[in-house]
Design an enzyme around this catalytic site. Structure first.
Site, PDB file in Angstrom:
ATOM      1  N   HIS A   1       0.833  -1.204   0.000  1.00  0.00           N
ATOM      2  CA  HIS A   1       0.000   0.000   0.000  1.00  0.00           C
ATOM      3  C   HIS A   1       0.870   1.257   0.000  1.00  0.00           C
ATOM      4  O   HIS A   1       0.570   2.231  -0.701  1.00  0.00           O
ATOM      5  CB  HIS A   1      -0.907  -0.024   1.235  1.00  0.00           C
ATOM      6  CG  HIS A   1      -1.708   1.225   1.431  1.00  0.00           C
ATOM      7  ND1 HIS A   1      -1.348   2.198   2.337  1.00  0.00           N
ATOM      8  CD2 HIS A   1      -2.842   1.665   0.827  1.00  0.00           C
ATOM      9  CE1 HIS A   1      -2.232   3.176   2.299  1.00  0.00           C
ATOM     10  NE2 HIS A   1      -3.149   2.889   1.396  1.00  0.00           N
TER      11      HIS A   1
ATOM     12  N   GLU B   1       2.208   1.824  -3.429  1.00  0.00           N
ATOM     13  CA  GLU B   1       1.161   2.376  -4.309  1.00  0.00           C
ATOM     14  C   GLU B   1       1.147   3.906  -4.215  1.00  0.00           C
ATOM     15  O   GLU B   1       1.090   4.599  -5.230  1.00  0.00           O
ATOM     16  CB  GLU B   1      -0.197   1.801  -3.908  1.00  0.00           C
ATOM     17  CG  GLU B   1      -1.391   2.469  -4.576  1.00  0.00           C
ATOM     18  CD  GLU B   1      -2.539   2.687  -3.619  1.00  0.00           C
ATOM     19  OE1 GLU B   1      -3.037   3.830  -3.543  1.00  0.00           O
ATOM     20  OE2 GLU B   1      -2.941   1.718  -2.939  1.00  0.00           O
TER      21      GLU B   1
ATOM     22  N   GLU C   1      -4.224   7.982   7.309  1.00  0.00           N
ATOM     23  CA  GLU C   1      -5.147   7.063   6.637  1.00  0.00           C
ATOM     24  C   GLU C   1      -5.403   5.833   7.504  1.00  0.00           C
ATOM     25  O   GLU C   1      -6.538   5.337   7.587  1.00  0.00           O
ATOM     26  CB  GLU C   1      -4.574   6.650   5.281  1.00  0.00           C
ATOM     27  CG  GLU C   1      -5.508   5.787   4.457  1.00  0.00           C
ATOM     28  CD  GLU C   1      -4.951   5.467   3.080  1.00  0.00           C
ATOM     29  OE1 GLU C   1      -5.449   4.513   2.457  1.00  0.00           O
ATOM     30  OE2 GLU C   1      -4.022   6.177   2.620  1.00  0.00           O
TER      31      GLU C   1
END
Length: 436
Positions: free
Chosen positions: A68, A71, A143
């Protein structure tokens, strides 16, 4: 579904054009003349569960959240931010990471060539420094905290922690603030070398385009050249017993209504066994989907809302079924679910409901063929496992109610069941009072 409709769907799906480039990249294009937009997905088989792998003689161990994190970092290079480049082409771009894949996407109505160039060059030329990594750690930390506040996501991650001892499915896709603090540029470059090789990736494009246009973009990005010979990555996954780590857990969150999760741990499926995964999904729908008798009883009694459902979670080394939802009486819902499972195991799956659930999946496949974004997503999803939409339709057609009844005899064992309750901590009620 009639053979005529099924065959029509297969013919429509056969319009997808496939090509494997000399670099090893799989390219699939679905031309949709007359459509106003084009949707592209550049996907790699690299997700959060890929925590340990061997590349050549080197074994790499990763902290949770690297896929992640990578990304996010792919959108930044020495020339600036890829989102700024997409803004100049008018494309809308995004990306996501799941347990077993990472996908970079955009939708464009104009300047498709330029948007494809941004996509292919962005993913093909990674750039990482200690300074940019440190900056991103703070952003992703926020996040992570956001997902911690989502009861739906906490149900999934919590059940995986209870069902599995060592499998990396136990870890949140984004990792933790502590785990991402361990990430270094070397780790990210190792992941790119192992998993962002063209032979591990798929480029799927659907909409107002042609294979020739997409291949021209690939040529500009150097993807028409033969790939350099290198060792194929070997994923290393811990062995898991069929027993579960923790049968019950209860946590509290700032929610207005209790949430519950019931998970069943199953034997991992063979890498090429997509039919069984789909069959398990049909069984979920037959047990508690919108067309099932159980769902109607629960909904009419006010015990669940429309968010109650079951899903199959299947990746390498892991297969489980999760039933999740909200209810003021989660114990009663659990009891009724288990009684329905036993009834179906004893009496068999209703053939009519099985057909309805199967046709619903047909309907989704066919509907997706008419939408550029859904079509590209569907193509990429199947292509990552080496399948086409036509093969998916044929596989679905081959499933029988007898297969479902046989599977029911081995699934949903009580000794492999984990239960998670998320109870209101009272703060949600206090917030509501404050607003009044």
């Amino acid at each position: 579904m009639s053979d005529t409709v099924k065959n029509a769907a297969a013919v429509a799906a056969a319009k997808d054009e496939w090509k494997i480039l000399p670099s090893g990249l799989t390219v699939i294009v679905r031309p949709m003349p007359g459509y106003s937009c084009t949707h592209a997905i550049y996907a790699t088989k690299f997700g959060s569960i890929d925590r340990k792998f061997r590349l050549g003689n080197q074994v790499v161990d990763l902290p949770a959240g690297v896929a992640h994190f990578l990304e996010h970092k792919m959108f930044e290079d020495e020339d600036g931010d890829a989102f700024a480049k997409y803004a100049k082409t008018g494309a809308s771009a995004n990306a996501f990471t799941s347990f077993d894949r990472t996908c970079y996407i955009f939708t464009a109505t104009d300047m498709l060539d330029e948007s494809l160039d941004v996509l292919l060059n962005m993913v093909g030329h990674p750039y990482f420094t200690k300074e940019t990594i440190a900056k991103e750690q703070g952003i992703i930390g926020q996040e992570i905290k956001m997902y911690d506040d989502s009861p739906d996501w906490r149900l999934v991650t919590g059940l995986c922690e209870q069902l599995y001892y060592e499998h990396p499915i136990r870890s949140d896709i984004a990792g933790t603030c502590e785990s991402i603090a361990e990430i270094t540029p070397e780790m990210l470059y190792n992941c790119c070398k192992a998993f962002y090789a063209p032979n591990n990736m798929v480029l799927a494009v659907a909409g107002n385009t042609t294979m020739e246009q997409v291949l021209a973009a690939c040529e500009r990005a150097g993807l028409m050249e033969p790939a350099a010979v290198h060792e194929k990555v070997q994923r290393l996954c811990p062995d898991e017993p069929l027993t579960i780590a923790k049968p019950y857990n209860k946590i509290t969150m700032a929610i207005a209504k209790p949430a519950f999760g019931i998970g069943f741990k199953e034997k991992p499926l063979a890498p090429n066994d997509e039919a069984t995964e789909v069959l398990y999904g049909i069984l979920c729908d037959a047990i508690c989907g919108g067309m099932s008798p159980l769902y109607r009883r629960l909904y009419d009694a006010g015990l669940v809302n429309p968010g109650f459902d079951g899903e199959v979670l299947r990746v390498d080394g892991c297969c489980c079924t999760l039933f999740t939802g909200e209810s003021s009486q989660p114990e009663l819902v659990q009891q009724m679910l288990l009684e329905e499972i036993e009834r179906i195991r004893r009496e068999g799956v209703d053939p009519e409901i099985f057909t309805l659930c199967k046709n619903q999946k047909y309907g989704t496949l066919i509907e997706n063929l008419e939408n550029a974004e859904d079509s590209a997503s569907q193509i990429a999803d199947f292509a990552l496992t080496g399948r086409s939409v036509v093969q998916q339709i044929e596989m679905l057609a081959s499933l029988r109610v007898e297969d479902a009844n046989a599977a029911m005899q081995n699934l949903y064992a009580p000794e492999r069941m984990a239960v998670l309750h998320i109870m209101p901590d009272g703060s949600a009620d206090m917030d509501a009072e404050d607003e009044e």
